[in-house]
Structures are given as C-alpha cells and as structure tokens.
Design an enzyme around this catalytic site. Structure first.
Site, PDB file in Angstrom:
ATOM      1  N   SER A  82       0.736  -1.262   0.110  1.00 44.23           N
ATOM      2  CA  SER A  82       0.082  -0.101  -0.144  1.00 44.23           C
ATOM      3  C   SER A  82       1.005   1.272   0.064  1.00 44.23           C
ATOM      4  O   SER A  82       2.043   1.122   0.446  1.00 44.23           O
ATOM      5  CB  SER A  82      -0.669  -0.075   1.226  1.00 44.23           C
ATOM      6  N   LYS A  88      -4.678  -6.889   3.393  1.00 36.35           N
ATOM      7  CA  LYS A  88      -4.578  -5.669   2.460  1.00 36.35           C
ATOM      8  C   LYS A  88      -6.027  -5.287   2.102  1.00 36.35           C
ATOM      9  O   LYS A  88      -6.245  -4.134   1.919  1.00 36.35           O
ATOM     10  CB  LYS A  88      -3.609  -5.877   1.333  1.00 36.35           C
ATOM     11  N   HIS A  92      -7.560  -3.432   4.531  1.00 35.83           N
ATOM     12  CA  HIS A  92      -6.841  -1.883   4.707  1.00 35.83           C
ATOM     13  C   HIS A  92      -7.746  -1.085   3.879  1.00 35.83           C
ATOM     14  O   HIS A  92      -7.930  -0.062   4.123  1.00 35.83           O
ATOM     15  CB  HIS A  92      -5.427  -2.229   4.347  1.00 35.83           C
ATOM     16  N   ASN A  93      -7.975  -1.736   2.713  1.00 39.04           N
ATOM     17  CA  ASN A  93      -8.620  -1.084   1.535  1.00 39.04           C
ATOM     18  C   ASN A  93     -10.075  -0.771   1.841  1.00 39.04           C
ATOM     19  O   ASN A  93     -10.796   0.508   1.574  1.00 39.04           O
ATOM     20  CB  ASN A  93      -8.643  -1.581   0.218  1.00 39.04           C
ATOM     21  N   GLU A 147     -10.008   1.995   4.319  1.00 39.02           N
ATOM     22  CA  GLU A 147      -9.732   3.261   3.548  1.00 39.02           C
ATOM     23  C   GLU A 147     -11.139   3.943   3.057  1.00 39.02           C
ATOM     24  O   GLU A 147     -11.266   4.976   2.989  1.00 39.02           O
ATOM     25  CB  GLU A 147      -8.751   2.856   2.161  1.00 39.02           C
TER      26      GLU A 147
HETATM   27  C1  6PG Z   1      -3.235   1.301  -1.584  1.00 37.86           C
HETATM   28  C2  6PG Z   1      -4.520   1.614  -2.416  1.00 37.86           C
HETATM   29  C3  6PG Z   1      -4.745   0.928  -3.518  1.00 37.86           C
HETATM   30  C4  6PG Z   1      -6.246   0.928  -4.231  1.00 37.86           C
HETATM   31  C5  6PG Z   1      -6.486   2.260  -4.433  1.00 37.86           C
HETATM   32  C6  6PG Z   1      -7.914   2.140  -5.355  1.00 37.86           C
HETATM   33  O1  6PG Z   1      -3.383   0.933  -0.556  1.00 37.86           O
HETATM   34  O2  6PG Z   1      -2.088   1.980  -2.160  1.00 37.86           O
HETATM   35  O3  6PG Z   1      -5.464   0.900  -1.395  1.00 37.86           O
HETATM   36  O4  6PG Z   1      -4.213  -0.274  -3.465  1.00 37.86           O
HETATM   37  O5  6PG Z   1      -5.976   0.522  -5.418  1.00 37.86           O
HETATM   38  O6  6PG Z   1      -6.557   3.120  -3.373  1.00 37.86           O
HETATM   39  O7  6PG Z   1      -9.101   2.062  -4.650  1.00 37.86           O
HETATM   40  P1  6PG Z   1     -10.230   2.091  -5.532  1.00 37.86           P
HETATM   41  O8  6PG Z   1     -10.092   2.443  -6.923  1.00 37.86           O
HETATM   42  O9  6PG Z   1     -11.124   0.777  -5.136  1.00 37.86           O
HETATM   43  O10 6PG Z   1     -10.979   3.352  -4.860  1.00 37.86           O
END
Ligand code: 6PG
Length: 479
Positions: free
Chosen positions: A130, A184, A187-188, A191
């Site tokens: 990430s 991971k 984590h997303n 996010e």
């Molecule tokens: C990271 C992010 C990355 C992810 C995007 C897109 O940890 O660097 O999570 O892996 O691909 O942020 O997420 P979406 O397109 O689903 O919003």
C-alpha cells in the site's frame, strides 16, 4: 552472466517500476522484465543510474539472472494476468523459488495459487503493498502472506524497502497463504470507510455550516495537527483548497459526484458477510459510492423531486465544527474496530494466527490509511492481544465517551436537515447496538419461530424451545 540479481520484478507499469527502483536504490541488484521489452529498456534508460538493473527480454533470461532461491515479484493487474504470468514463470523455476504477487489480488485466489504452487515445490507469496506510486518508490507498507520459510528469504529485502517508523519497518509476515492479501483487502475497506466519513464531515460543514471549500480546507489542516492527523485528512485539505484553472471554481465543484471503485472495498464487505462480522462502516462506504454512481436512480429521484425537510428545519444545537470533529473521530474508531474484528475473525477461520497489533504497526507509515491513531491501536493490542473490540480499550472508550453527545447532535442535524450521513449514522447505530443490554433480536427470534418453527433460546434456562403458535393455548415445547 556473472552478476546475479537478488530480486526480480516482472510487470513494469508504474507500481512495478517504482518497486524495482526502490530495491535498486537500496543497493540490491534487480532483474527487470516486462511483456513488452520497450518498457524494460525505458526503465533502464531513465533510471539506470539509481542502481543496478539487469534487464531481460525473455522470461528465461530473467529467471537465469536471479540468484537462488529466486525471488520473482509479479506486479500485474490482478486477475487473469496474474494467472498468465504464473503459468509462464512457474515451469522455469526450481524447488524453493518464490513467486510474489504484489498486486491487489483476492485472497481466495491467493489461497488457490499458493496451494497449487506448493505442490510443485514453489512458494507463492501473496503480498499487500500500500501507498500508491509514491509509496512503492519511497517506502510502502508491505503485508506479505505465504510460508514462514519464504519470509525468511524474502522478508529482509521487503523490510529494507518498506516505510519506517522510528527505524522499524512497516512490513511483517502477516500469516500463511492468503493472509497478506486479506489484510490488504481490509486495509482498503477501512480506506473506503475513512474516505466516506471524511466526505460526510466536509458535506456537513459545507451544507449545515455554510462554509466554503477553502474554509473547510483550513479546518482539515487544523484537524490534521490533532488526533485525526493522517494522510487522508492531509490530502483532503489539499483537494479542497484546489481551484479549477479553467473556471476559477473550487475544484471539488467541477468534479462529477460519482465515486468509482476497483473492488477491494466490495470484496471486504463480501468476505465480512461470509464471516458474519458487521463491518457496517465499510459497507456504508461501498454503498454510498454505489448510490453516487447510480445515475438513473438519482435522475429519477431528481425528476420526482423527492421532498426534503423544510428550510427552517433543525439548526445545529452546538459548535458544528467541534462536533463534526468528534463525530468523525468516533465513527472512525468504529470503522477500525470493525475492520480489526474482521481480520481477527478471518484469522480464526483460516488458522492464520495474525497479530492485529502488528497490522496496526505496519500501517503507521507508507500506506493510504497511515495515521497517528494507529499507534493507539497497536498499544491496545499490545496490552490485550485478545481484545474483543477496540471500543473497550481505555483510550478508545474514553474517546468515544467524550465524543458521543457531539456525535448524536451531528447525526440529528444531518437527519433534520436532510444531509446524507450514512457513515456517521450507522457507526452510531453500531455503537448503540453494542451498548444495548437488550436488543430487539429477541422479537426477530419470536417472528422466526412463529412462521418457520425455527426455535429460540430462553434467558432463564438452557435448551431450544418452540411455541405452538397455531394452537389455541400456544403452549411452549422443547424443540
Ligand atoms: C493502496 C490503495 C490502492 C487501491 C486504491 C484504489 O493501498 O495503495 O488502497 O491499493 O488500489 O486506492 O481503490 P479504489 O479504486 O477501489 O477506490
């Protein structure tokens, strides 16, 4: 070929290229390969001075340029492309070699691939990475799964290029097979929840508070200095203060209000449904994106002019800015508590033995959800590794107790003024659900027993019971 590479990267789009450069900048010799050789040549031409790259045109040359056991990082679009690369490289590798998938793969795919490659004597390491492009180059947060043995050979290299907090790497062996990709994924999901909550905070300050995007940018800057301090709050301030060059309007006003997604948030919710873990904060965030993108439905609603509250409805009974900060912090705690609970549930389900505190530790820098706050999560699990929910840890309990009145006022204002705040509202409902000494679930059990003889348990004695609802005396029997 005399010099051998410690690590190889195949797939040299921006993430792969930056990871390769990061290894090279740390003094490792890196074999590089891409489907079209032109990209490989470009990398060496542009960045060759940063370290030692061994460019290879064919998969065979690439594999031959690696020291044993070979470490091959695959950085391609998750899905079919990953399987194609595995099919290409696995026959060229020998027992003990490692294929490392650093893309955002689904953990179930990683489990399948790991099991298949294990049979061929190869290690397959699904690893979360990430931090986006910048993170890949300057130090990402890295979440490797796979066998312990593979981590012994691979871990030191990954730790070397990862982000650091006080010299400690943001990389740890998460657990076997799909554990790294699962973490991971969550984590997303977190996010998504974080972003949704921040967006709701902005919307409330704008609509209920009447502030301009530039004013709200300053508010976020101030918040970034406090307990909410995080990468996502920091970039929110940047985005809000941006002016569109073409129109002179705030940037946020010229962007179409339909949030897209690549799918990891949705996967998190799907996995949570299977595990039975209520990650309502993440789910609301995924659904809010879906609602925003549902153009037809939104147009129909606009045409029908679905009524909202009257203009004078519910002015906020408090300091809106301070209250929103409290609501944001409390809702964020709920979202993280839910995400960590999901990690613990999956760990139990798959025997991964994930240390949740270690996950908080490696998320403190490098990744998208990096935040001051993660230190407290780490401390909470250090104190009590079996913590059932973060909400009962002293720090978080105090924070939520201190926030709850403001949190309630904010949700009430949102409802009264017709401002959608699904993240704040559902986090509060979750909190109240956990607090409740009695839930209306008892009534649901009664309904289930009524229409389907699904039985229920009693509060005062052991066993399963059924009431004969269709009979006149509605007698209870042992089920
Ligand atoms: C990271 C992010 C990355 C992810 C995007 C897109 O940890 O660097 O999570 O892996 O691909 O942020 O997420 P979406 O397109 O689903 O919003």
């Amino acid at each position: 070929m005399s010099e051998k590479a410690q690590i190889g990267v195949t797939g040299l789009a921006v993430m792969g290229r930056n990871l390769a450069r990061n290894f090279a900048r740390h003094g490792h010799t890196v074999a590089v390969h891409n489907r079209s050789y032109q990209r490989t040549e470009e990398l060496v031409k542009e960045f060759g001075h940063e370290g030692t790259f061994l460019p290879a045109e064919s998969a065979e040359d690439f594999v031959a340029s690696l020291e044993k056991p070979r470490r091959v990082i695959i950085m391609v679009k998750a899905g079919k492309a990953t399987d194609a690369v595995i099919d290409e490289f696995a026959p060229l590798l020998e027992e003990g070699d490692m294929l490392i998938d650093a893309g955002n793969a689904h953990y179930a795919d990683t489990r399948r691939r790991e099991a298949a490659l294990k049979e061929r004597g190869l290690h397959f390491v699904g690893t979360g990475v990430s931090g986006g492009e910048e993170g890949a180059l300057h130090g990402p947060s890295i979440m490797p799964g796979g066998s312990k043995e593979s981590y012994e050979a691979l871990g030191p290299l990954l730790e070397d290029i990862s982000a650091k907090v006080d010299g400690e790497p943001c990389c740890v062996h998460v657990g076997p097979d799909g554990a790294g990709h699962f973490v991971k994924m969550v984590h997303n999901g977190i996010e998504y929840a974080d972003m949704q909550l921040i967006a709701e905070a902005y919307d409330l300050l704008r609509q209920a508070g009447g502030h301009s995007p530039a004013e709200i940018a300053s508010v976020f800057k101030t918040w970034n200095e406090g307990r909410l301090g995080s990468y996502l709050i920091e970039i929110t301030a940047e985005v809000l203060q941006q002016t569109d060059a073409a129109t002179g309007k705030p940037f946020v006003d010229i962007v179409k209000d339909a949030a897209e997604q690549k799918g990891t948030g949705r996967w998190t919710v799907q996995a949570a449904l299977d595990l039975g873990v209520p990650v309502s904060g993440i789910a609301e965030a995924v659904f809010a994106r879906a609602l925003s993108g549902g153009t037809d439905v939104r147009e129909a609603a606009a045409t029908a002019q679905l009524p909202g509250p009257s203009a004078q409805a519910g002015s906020h009974g408090g300091d809106l800015q301070a209250d929103v900060e409290q609501a944001l912090f409390a809702s964020k705690i709920v979202a993280y508590a839910q995400g960590f609970q999901q990690i613990q549930a999956a760990s139990a389900e798959y025997d991964w033995e994930i240390d949740p505190g270690a996950m908080a530790k490696i998320w403190r820098a490098g990744c998208i959800i990096r935040a001051k706050f993660l230190d407290y999560i780490k401390q909470a699990y250090d104190k009590q590794p079996e913590l059932a929910t973060l909400l009962v840890d002293d720090y978080f309990l105090d924070a939520v107790s201190g926030a709850q009145e403001a949190w309630r006022r904010v949700v009430a204002t949102a409802a009264a003024q017709g401002i959608p705040a699904p993240g704040f509202a559902s986090a509060l409902a979750y909190y109240d659900g956990l607090r409740a000494s009695r839930l209306p679930a008892a009534l649901i059990q009664g309904q289930r027993d009524f229409f389907g003889a699904h039985t229920y348990q009693r509060v005062d004695k052991e066993g399963a019971f059924h009431t004969l609802w269709a009979t006149e005396d509605r007698k209870e029997i042992d089920a």
